[in-house]
Motif scaffolding. Structure first.
Motif, PDB file in Angstrom:
ATOM      1  N   ILE A 147       0.863  -1.185   0.000  1.00  0.00           N
ATOM      2  CA  ILE A 147       0.000   0.000   0.000  1.00  0.00           C
ATOM      3  C   ILE A 147       0.901   1.237   0.000  1.00  0.00           C
ATOM      4  N   ILE A 148       0.763   2.039  -1.050  1.00  0.00           N
ATOM      5  CA  ILE A 148       1.622   3.216  -1.178  1.00  0.00           C
ATOM      6  C   ILE A 148       0.759   4.469  -1.350  1.00  0.00           C
ATOM      7  N   SER A 149       1.332   5.607  -1.073  1.00  0.00           N
ATOM      8  CA  SER A 149       0.646   6.893  -1.294  1.00  0.00           C
ATOM      9  C   SER A 149       0.776   7.320  -2.755  1.00  0.00           C
ATOM     10  N   TYR A 150      -0.152   8.158  -3.153  1.00  0.00           N
ATOM     11  CA  TYR A 150      -0.110   8.718  -4.511  1.00  0.00           C
ATOM     12  C   TYR A 150       1.167   9.528  -4.672  1.00  0.00           C
ATOM     13  N   GLU A 151       1.819   9.384  -5.867  1.00  0.00           N
ATOM     14  CA  GLU A 151       3.098  10.029  -6.078  1.00  0.00           C
ATOM     15  C   GLU A 151       3.072  11.065  -7.200  1.00  0.00           C
ATOM     16  N   SER A 152       2.452  10.718  -8.341  1.00  0.00           N
ATOM     17  CA  SER A 152       2.515  11.651  -9.472  1.00  0.00           C
ATOM     18  C   SER A 152       1.335  11.450 -10.414  1.00  0.00           C
ATOM     19  N   LEU A 234      -6.970  -0.538   2.429  1.00  0.00           N
ATOM     20  CA  LEU A 234      -6.952   0.812   1.849  1.00  0.00           C
ATOM     21  C   LEU A 234      -7.779   1.782   2.691  1.00  0.00           C
ATOM     22  N   VAL A 235      -8.975   1.336   3.149  1.00  0.00           N
ATOM     23  CA  VAL A 235      -9.822   2.222   3.961  1.00  0.00           C
ATOM     24  C   VAL A 235      -9.148   2.539   5.296  1.00  0.00           C
ATOM     25  N   ARG A 236      -8.552   1.547   5.929  1.00  0.00           N
ATOM     26  CA  ARG A 236      -7.858   1.799   7.199  1.00  0.00           C
ATOM     27  C   ARG A 236      -6.704   2.791   7.007  1.00  0.00           C
TER      28      ARG A 236
END
Length: 294
Positions: A147-152, A234-236
């Motif tokens: 699970i990663i954060s949005y990057e670009s 993802l929700v957590r």
């Protein structure tokens, strides 16, 4: 005449004497005979008493020999008793064999019960081990998913591809950009082997200048990877990011017919807050769900 009378008197006396002598001799013989009869009777009784004494002594000696002798005595007595009633010893032996067979059958039955219980325990243990193995497999599969954060902006096409498959109404690219560009820290992606298989898009702002409300705008998981708790992860992740940014509550809308989504959110603590009639363009009602954080 006198002479004849004297002779007659003498004859009478002689007859009386002879009779008295006979009676005396008879009386002399009778005691002897009586004594002999009594002695014979006493001998019979003595023999019977000796026989009874010997029988009692034999029984006493047999009783002191132990359990095996007890068994022999009881079996012997049973045979004697059967003979007295006209039963054959073979019938008694058959009865003894039937009793032994019944005891053996009961022992076998108890052994079968114990073995069945052991087999049931082994079966339950195998099931438990199987569940542990399945959980381990699921865990390993989840560990492969990151699970990663949005990057670009380069990730935008993948996000749109996933979400448009499940949306009840189409969103333009501007809608995606509105959420993602304004709240990039609240957009997360699930990656497996370099491919995006899940995404969540959220926002966080003030609601009526009273509470800081988080809002889950979009959530989607590739159908090949569903039922692996990816949506819940993802929700957590998004809720934790909202908590870190001092959110007071989180809300969302979903179709009233979308049972899997309702189950997912309710398992995470969301409650049904309001029903929105004909909320979507396809005319389906929506349910607003809410999660209070404070």
């Amino acid at each position: 005449m006198n002479q004849i009378a004297d002779e007659t008197l003498q004859n009478v006396k002689c007859s009386k004497k002879s009779a008295n002598s006979k009676n005396k001799s008879k009386k002399a013989k009778d005691p002897a005979e009586t004594t002999d009869g009594i002695s014979i009777l006493n001998q019979d009784k003595l023999s019977e008493a000796l026989a009874n004494t010997l029988h009692i002594n034999n029984i006493h000696s047999n009783l002191t020999n132990g359990s095996n002798d007890h068994t022999k005595i009881s079996l012997h007595d049973s045979i004697d008793h059967s003979d007295a009633h006209g039963e054959a010893p073979s019938e008694i032996a058959n009865d003894v064999n039937s009793v032994q067979c019944n005891e053996a059958t009961s022992k076998c039955a108890s052994t079968d019960i114990c073995s069945s219980e052991v087999q049931q325990g082994i079966h339950n243990l195998d099931n438990s081990l199987g569940n542990l193995e399945n959980n381990q497999i699921v865990k390993e599969q989840q560990d492969d998913i990151e699970i990663i954060s949005y990057e670009s902006e380069l990730q935008m096409p993948e996000i749109m591809r996933l979400i448009q498959k499940d949306l009840s109404e189409p969103y333009s690219i501007y809608t995606y950009r509105y959420f993602i560009h304004n709240w990039p820290k609240l957009c997360f992606l699930a990656i497996h082997e370099g491919i995006c298989i899940g995404a969540i898009v959220c926002k966080l702002d003030m609601h009526r200048q009273v509470v800081k409300r988080g809002y889950i705008a979009m959530l989607a998981v590739d159908e090949k990877y569903r039922k692996r708790k990816i949506g819940s992860r993802l929700v957590r992740k998004a809720i934790q990011a909202m908590i870190n940014d001092n959110a007071d509550e989180v809300v969302l809308e979903t179709e009233i017919t979308n049972k899997p989504a309702l189950k997912l959110y309710e398992n995470l603590g969301f409650v049904r807050d309001k029903r929105l009639f004909r909320y979507y363009l396809n005319g389906v009602d929506a349910l607003r769900l809410k999660l209070w954080l404070r």
